[in-house]
Design a protein around this motif. Structure first.
Motif, mmCIF file in Angstrom:
data_model
loop_
_atom_site.group_PDB
_atom_site.id
_atom_site.type_symbol
_atom_site.label_atom_id
_atom_site.label_comp_id
_atom_site.label_asym_id
_atom_site.label_seq_id
_atom_site.Cartn_x
_atom_site.Cartn_y
_atom_site.Cartn_z
ATOM 1 N N ARG A 25 0.868 -1.170 0.000
ATOM 2 C CA ARG A 25 0.000 0.000 0.000
ATOM 3 C C ARG A 25 0.902 1.217 0.000
ATOM 4 O O ARG A 25 2.062 1.158 0.388
ATOM 5 N N ALA A 26 0.351 2.325 -0.469
ATOM 6 C CA ALA A 26 1.124 3.568 -0.543
ATOM 7 C C ALA A 26 0.831 4.431 0.668
ATOM 8 O O ALA A 26 -0.304 4.471 1.163
ATOM 9 N N GLU A 27 1.871 5.089 1.136
ATOM 10 C CA GLU A 27 1.735 6.071 2.205
ATOM 11 C C GLU A 27 2.294 7.399 1.712
ATOM 12 O O GLU A 27 3.294 7.424 1.001
ATOM 13 N N LEU A 28 1.629 8.453 2.115
ATOM 14 C CA LEU A 28 2.087 9.793 1.791
ATOM 15 C C LEU A 28 1.916 10.628 3.042
ATOM 16 O O LEU A 28 0.836 10.629 3.642
ATOM 17 N N GLU A 29 2.949 11.312 3.450
ATOM 18 C CA GLU A 29 2.909 12.106 4.677
ATOM 19 C C GLU A 29 2.045 13.347 4.475
ATOM 20 O O GLU A 29 2.207 14.080 3.504
ATOM 21 N N GLY A 30 1.103 13.566 5.369
ATOM 22 C CA GLY A 30 0.282 14.772 5.345
ATOM 23 C C GLY A 30 -0.810 14.753 4.290
ATOM 24 O O GLY A 30 -1.052 13.747 3.617
ATOM 25 N N ASP A 31 -1.492 15.899 4.166
ATOM 26 C CA ASP A 31 -2.518 16.081 3.139
ATOM 27 C C ASP A 31 -1.839 16.160 1.772
ATOM 28 O O ASP A 31 -0.658 16.480 1.671
ATOM 29 N N PHE A 32 -2.613 15.893 0.720
ATOM 30 C CA PHE A 32 -2.109 16.060 -0.637
ATOM 31 C C PHE A 32 -3.282 16.320 -1.573
ATOM 32 O O PHE A 32 -4.440 16.265 -1.164
ATOM 33 N N GLY A 146 0.695 5.248 -9.700
ATOM 34 C CA GLY A 146 -0.280 6.032 -8.962
ATOM 35 C C GLY A 146 0.289 6.618 -7.694
ATOM 36 O O GLY A 146 1.397 7.140 -7.658
ATOM 37 N N LEU A 147 -0.477 6.532 -6.616
ATOM 38 C CA LEU A 147 -0.039 7.063 -5.328
ATOM 39 C C LEU A 147 1.207 6.335 -4.842
ATOM 40 O O LEU A 147 2.049 6.915 -4.157
ATOM 41 N N GLY A 148 1.363 5.075 -5.240
ATOM 42 C CA GLY A 148 2.552 4.314 -4.875
ATOM 43 C C GLY A 148 3.822 4.875 -5.479
ATOM 44 O O GLY A 148 4.912 4.687 -4.959
ATOM 45 N N LYS A 149 3.699 5.589 -6.581
ATOM 46 C CA LYS A 149 4.852 6.244 -7.203
ATOM 47 C C LYS A 149 5.067 7.628 -6.595
ATOM 48 O O LYS A 149 6.184 8.107 -6.522
ATOM 49 N N ALA A 150 4.003 8.270 -6.164
ATOM 50 C CA ALA A 150 4.101 9.605 -5.573
ATOM 51 C C ALA A 150 4.564 9.541 -4.111
ATOM 52 O O ALA A 150 5.242 10.440 -3.629
ATOM 53 N N GLY A 151 4.181 8.486 -3.429
ATOM 54 C CA GLY A 151 4.559 8.315 -2.031
ATOM 55 C C GLY A 151 5.567 7.201 -1.885
ATOM 56 O O GLY A 151 6.467 7.058 -2.701
ATOM 57 N N ARG A 152 5.384 6.390 -0.850
ATOM 58 C CA ARG A 152 6.266 5.245 -0.676
ATOM 59 C C ARG A 152 5.412 4.013 -0.450
ATOM 60 O O ARG A 152 4.327 4.092 0.134
ATOM 61 N N LEU A 153 5.900 2.893 -0.939
ATOM 62 C CA LEU A 153 5.184 1.631 -0.790
ATOM 63 C C LEU A 153 5.653 0.913 0.467
ATOM 64 O O LEU A 153 6.849 0.870 0.766
ATOM 65 N N VAL A 154 4.679 0.378 1.205
ATOM 66 C CA VAL A 154 4.959 -0.416 2.398
ATOM 67 C C VAL A 154 4.102 -1.674 2.305
ATOM 68 O O VAL A 154 3.116 -1.717 1.571
#
Length: 158
Positions: A25-32, A146-154
């Motif tokens: 799953r993707a994680e992104l710190e904070g709002d976006f 998608g979000l996995g490319k913009a954030g980080r995958l865990v």
């Protein structure tokens, strides 16, 4: 916040010892912000009306990728639609309005052309603010996208 971009690679199917497919799953710190923009070619044979629009977008993407401080976190074309992830709406609007960016002259040229062409090409966009933790995603046996490319995958676990 600095995101370390891992190279986009197609990974072979990875499974656990129990044969469970790799789930992330993707994680992104904070709002976006998720920004969708697309075009519709209403008169395909009128190349002069829509070709400048098609050519302008890759220039903007290259500019944004070369300057991560502008706030774009990731992007992906899906047909004639572009999906973008931005750090904030303020970053998105600052880029759109900047006289020093590729966007503003391209937008002004499109508007002139649209007035003269009488609807040969249409443009649309949508902007969504996503609050921290108020989203869900899963990637099973997928490359970064998608979000996995913009954030980080865990690991998404089971």
């Amino acid at each position: 916040m600095t995101q370390e971009a891992a190279p986009l690679t197609t990974r072979p199917a990875a499974t656990s010892a129990a044969g469970v497919p790799r789930r992330e799953r993707a994680e992104l710190e904070g709002d976006f912000v998720v920004f969708l923009i697309g075009m519709r070619i209403n008169r395909p044979l009128r190349f002069a009306s829509w070709l400048p629009v098609v050519r302008a977008m890759p220039q903007m993407i290259r500019e944004l990728e070369a300057h991560p401080e502008l706030g774009m976190l990731g992007t992906r074309f899906v047909g004639l639609t572009l999906i973008q992830y931005w750090r904030s709406q303020e970053h998105l609007l600052a880029y759109a309005r900047s006289r020093d960016s590729v966007h503003l002259p391209a937008w002004q040229a499109f508007n002139r052309c649209a007035r003269e062409s009488g609807g040969d090409v249409g443009i649309w966009h949508e902007t969504y603010l996503v609050r921290a933790g108020e989203y869900e995603n899963v990637y099973v046996e997928m490359p970064r996208m998608g979000l996995g490319k913009a954030g980080r995958l865990v690991s998404a676990g089971r």
